[in-house]
Design an enzyme around this catalytic site. Sequence first.
Site, PDB file in Angstrom:
ATOM      1  N   LEU A 115      92.364 -25.595  52.950  1.00  0.00           N
ATOM      2  CA  LEU A 115      92.404 -26.816  52.310  1.00  0.00           C
ATOM      3  C   LEU A 115      91.369 -27.578  53.051  1.00  0.00           C
ATOM      4  O   LEU A 115      91.320 -27.533  54.401  1.00  0.00           O
ATOM      5  CB  LEU A 115      93.617 -27.683  52.280  1.00  0.00           C
ATOM      6  N   ASP A 116      90.465 -28.363  52.626  1.00  0.00           N
ATOM      7  CA  ASP A 116      89.259 -29.125  53.226  1.00  0.00           C
ATOM      8  C   ASP A 116      90.206 -30.131  54.020  1.00  0.00           C
ATOM      9  O   ASP A 116      91.495 -30.417  53.775  1.00  0.00           O
ATOM     10  CB  ASP A 116      88.608 -30.040  52.213  1.00  0.00           C
ATOM     11  N   ARG A 117      89.677 -30.546  55.285  1.00  0.00           N
ATOM     12  CA  ARG A 117      90.354 -31.408  56.161  1.00  0.00           C
ATOM     13  C   ARG A 117      90.991 -32.655  55.413  1.00  0.00           C
ATOM     14  O   ARG A 117      91.958 -33.149  55.917  1.00  0.00           O
ATOM     15  CB  ARG A 117      89.393 -31.825  57.303  1.00  0.00           C
ATOM     16  N   ARG A 153      85.453 -30.895  44.198  1.00  0.00           N
ATOM     17  CA  ARG A 153      85.018 -32.063  44.484  1.00  0.00           C
ATOM     18  C   ARG A 153      83.520 -32.001  43.625  1.00  0.00           C
ATOM     19  O   ARG A 153      82.871 -33.139  43.336  1.00  0.00           O
ATOM     20  CB  ARG A 153      84.711 -32.232  45.882  1.00  0.00           C
TER      21      ARG A 153
END
Length: 319
Positions: free
Chosen positions: A142-144, A244
């Site tokens: 997962l992205d930060r 996103r």
Amino acid sequence: MKIQNQVQFIDISDDEAGQRIDNFLLAKLKGVPKSMIYRIIRKGEVRVNKGRIKPEYKLAAGDQVRVPPVRVAEREEAPVSAKLDKVAALADCILYEDDSILVINKPSGTAVHGGSGLSFGVIEGLRALRPEARFLELVHRLDRDTSGILLVAKKRSALRALHEQLRLKQMQKDYMALVRGNWQSHTKVVQAPLLKNILQSGERIVRVNSEGKPSETRFKVEERFDNATLVKASPVTGRTHQIRVHTLHAGHPIAFDNRYGDKQFDSQLAGTGLKRLFLHASSLKFTHPKSGEEMRIQAPLHEDLNHCLKILRSRKAQS
């Protein structure tokens, strides 16, 4: 530098089988540069069952690996202390755990692993929390800044089985995202190829580009607000920053997205208390790697996201 001055002979267990010899050595020989790993393989100093191998050789259960004496960095990174507040907080984020897997509701702002100047990541924290676990590896990432469900394998056999499900698109991930404007109900699928660019700073930026990789995300409207929509996003492919960039491509960037967002939209959310990307991995459906049972695990929205929605609902009621 210190020298590990004895030849090691390592017998490969069932759990260690299936991985490449170069990746196996990188994990075993902490502090040894990658270039040296490849050098000792190329020169035939690493042997499997007394024979020379190539870096892409896949280990099998029962293989015996000969590892030559190597130089190891003197200063090893101090292990992440289990007493650290962040590590202790991870214990409260565990949604499910058994002998094969661990599922966590990752907080926003915490990287999945250390590196790139970060000393702490979820995987390092979990290893500090579970020092007895011989194997803990991320199944996906997962992205930060994205919160929510993160799946971790506790056995190599489980990791292989879950990676196969990902490859065959048999794992269903659902995310909740708050986006700008009034999402059109007829926009149920975004198919737009994505191309990843690495800037000089090392930052990754992804753009819709005809030369990129095929990418698909399915969307469903969950709730509408004044100038914002809560959508469920279900990625069919798993590209970097996919949701996103696809929401931006559809004309509806995600709230507080520092790379692909809209600062004017973010300013309209003043008073909601939101200060982070509103993207949350809310649900994961997969087949348990050992029992074969179909599992669906849900991660509740974190308090800051719930508070934001509560304020938006009250504003809507007043308008």
